[in-house]
Enzyme design. Sequence first.
Site, PDB file in Angstrom:
ATOM      1  N   ASP A   1       8.324 -11.331   9.688  1.00 35.81           N
ATOM      2  CA  ASP A   1       8.781 -11.639   8.776  1.00 35.81           C
ATOM      3  C   ASP A   1       8.510 -13.006   9.035  1.00 35.81           C
ATOM      4  O   ASP A   1       6.943 -13.596   7.995  1.00 35.81           O
ATOM      5  CB  ASP A   1       9.843 -11.593   7.492  1.00 35.81           C
TER       6      ASP A   1
ATOM      7  N   HIS B   1      -6.294   0.928   2.234  1.00 34.98           N
ATOM      8  CA  HIS B   1      -4.971   0.990   3.447  1.00 34.98           C
ATOM      9  C   HIS B   1      -4.465   2.459   3.208  1.00 34.98           C
ATOM     10  O   HIS B   1      -4.495   3.463   4.195  1.00 34.98           O
ATOM     11  CB  HIS B   1      -4.164   0.463   2.916  1.00 34.98           C
TER      12      HIS B   1
ATOM     13  N   TYR C   1      -5.307 -10.030   9.716  1.00 42.09           N
ATOM     14  CA  TYR C   1      -6.467  -9.537   9.090  1.00 42.09           C
ATOM     15  C   TYR C   1      -7.778 -10.085   8.808  1.00 42.09           C
ATOM     16  O   TYR C   1      -8.813  -9.245   9.401  1.00 42.09           O
ATOM     17  CB  TYR C   1      -6.057 -10.139   7.487  1.00 42.09           C
TER      18      TYR C   1
ATOM     19  N   GLU D   1      -4.045  -4.072   9.401  1.00 42.23           N
ATOM     20  CA  GLU D   1      -4.512  -4.944   8.432  1.00 42.23           C
ATOM     21  C   GLU D   1      -6.542  -5.623   8.489  1.00 42.23           C
ATOM     22  O   GLU D   1      -6.754  -5.981   7.400  1.00 42.23           O
ATOM     23  CB  GLU D   1      -3.926  -6.088   8.526  1.00 42.23           C
TER      24      GLU D   1
ATOM     25  N   HIS E   1      -8.528  -4.140  -1.756  1.00 42.50           N
ATOM     26  CA  HIS E   1      -7.724  -3.451  -0.375  1.00 42.50           C
ATOM     27  C   HIS E   1      -6.569  -2.487  -0.186  1.00 42.50           C
ATOM     28  O   HIS E   1      -6.264  -1.778   0.878  1.00 42.50           O
ATOM     29  CB  HIS E   1      -6.786  -5.106   0.024  1.00 42.50           C
ATOM     30  N   GLU E   2      -6.100  -2.526  -0.935  1.00 46.20           N
ATOM     31  CA  GLU E   2      -4.371  -1.477  -1.129  1.00 46.20           C
ATOM     32  C   GLU E   2      -4.691  -0.201  -0.805  1.00 46.20           C
ATOM     33  O   GLU E   2      -4.830   0.802  -0.465  1.00 46.20           O
ATOM     34  CB  GLU E   2      -3.318  -1.916  -1.733  1.00 46.20           C
TER      35      GLU E   2
ATOM     36  N   GLU F   1       1.286  -1.589  -0.015  1.00 47.84           N
ATOM     37  CA  GLU F   1      -0.494  -0.077  -0.429  1.00 47.84           C
ATOM     38  C   GLU F   1       1.141   1.387  -0.090  1.00 47.84           C
ATOM     39  O   GLU F   1       0.409   2.138   0.861  1.00 47.84           O
ATOM     40  CB  GLU F   1      -0.913   0.059   1.564  1.00 47.84           C
TER      41      GLU F   1
END
Length: 612
Positions: A384, A308, A392, A327, A304-305, A280
């Site tokens: 990560d 953001h 989410y 998220e 979705h992006e 995003e």
Amino acid sequence: MAPIDPHSFTDSTHPLTTHIHLSFYFDFPSSTIHSSALLSLSSPHSGPLFLDIRSLTVHSVLDPQTRNPLPYSLSEPDPIKGQNLVVSLSNHSSVLVVYSTTPASSALQWLNPPQTFNKTSPFVYTQCQSIHARAVFPCQDTPAARICYSARMNIPRQLSAVMSARHVDRRPPVAGEGAALPCGDALWCAEGRLVEEFVMEQPIPPYLFAFAVGELGSRDVGPRTRVYSESAPAVLEAAAAEFAGTEDMIRQGERLFGDYEWERFDLLVLPPSFPYGGMENPRMVFLTPTVIKGNASGAQVVAHELAHSWTGNLITNKTNEHFWLNEGFTTYAERRIVEVVQGEERAALNIGIGWRGLNEEMERFSDNMEFTKLKTKQEGVDPDDVYSQVPYEKGFQFLWRIEREVGRPVFDEFLKKYIATFKFKSIDTEMFLEFLKTNIPGIETKIDLVLWTEGTGIPPDAFEPISNIYTKIVTLANEFKAGRMPGEDEVADWQGQEWELYLENLPKSVEASQILALDARYRLSESKDYEVKVAFLQLAISSGCSQYHGEVERTLKEVGRMKYLRPLYTALVQGNGRQEEKIFAKRVFAEARDCYHPIAQGVVESIFSKHM
Ligand SMILES: [Zn+2]
């Protein structure tokens, strides 16, 4: 003195950086950027200042006014945080760091011409979330520290640069600009170079810093949207067609959340190695080419992006321990946009796919339930490694639960007020809960807020969606277990998501003969839609169908999106025995590794170390 973020050396007693001016000289043959970063602090400071760096070679640290060297030291590298660059200041309000990146930078992927679509020019791009901005420039790399920046990018003339910032100029280099850089002024001003300039005036968390340099082309698809990609007409046309509905979605977003504050909403389609579906980056979203499916379903990743732009970019989690604030809200917002643009059934299908994914994460983390919480403890944890659907989908479920309790009109008012109150700020779970309790009095007596935010697993008042398509698909998947395959008429209007949901609702492992029969009828292993293909291949691997290894290998070498790498590599190597699959996975990874972004390389390596 105390760190303000488990993933950063940034200290609570130091002033935060407010602006960074960057000069970059891109040296493609050595996969290196020769750079300087001028950091401006919120107030003059004396004593040590801690800055995060990783895989950077620091040449000097200077007083920007006098150009006198300032004393500095580097800590031993920490495997997660990188190094602490400790600079000694005496009443300084700015500091200049002269440095070079190294080919090991975890934020940068350098592609040789053969790794690009056109195969004629090199390409480089960034991915800074979660904690990789420090591998491009020294900074207080915590989302609690928002910065504005300006950048001067010196590149070969045949290429162009884009940034998630406002483009200011494309011009010849000016003598003297490169004097303080490790490359020197002669290289900076050499024949065949030019400079692109950008400014970012809206304060962003460092993980939203982004650029790409390559042979780029573009097409306008809306009044504030231009699609960029490698300059190949076929790619550009397909992208422009896929994202034609973007302006419509921006308007829906504004209706829900208030004004779009970032001026432009451009899209950059990257080479297939891009590790995420989308990132995003403000003003310019970065996208995997796998979202271009030719049926506008890629619009969902864009939704979705886009969402953001309000939740994540305007209001940002203070540290990665509160990642659900980014998220969960964005997933909720994405589905609201999808509901308006593509209809309620499509939105319900998305919720269903998410519900399935959330339940699978509970199995993945069954030996480490900490990461099934919304608010997590991440001291000593690489973000990560624990990236998952939980922030989410559990975040979505929490917000959806509140919506069901108070009703949509009240919740929509609450959302607008939340965004208006906290925009351009970085907040944590407690601040959200306080705001919620203040604005929706008594909510804590209706919903167990502590269980939702601090408890493990899925709370009992989470909700599986109700919709005709969703229920039908889940029923058909249950019938497959009893040996009945869906009829052609039943799947006639299925798109990728319907198949994805169907496949994900099948048991983890079924009879090999059933897999072959399903594929013989519906050719799922050859689907052009990676969501479908990967869901099928994952099932085929866990059902022991080694005849699909060729297709698995091709897929793993074609794309670097972690959403596909993670399940395929995991299916190959998890569990006892499976020696043949493990050897196969290792060979494919060794051959494909250079085509993956460093973040994806790390993720595959951590899957291997967990299971082998
Ligand atoms: Zn997101």
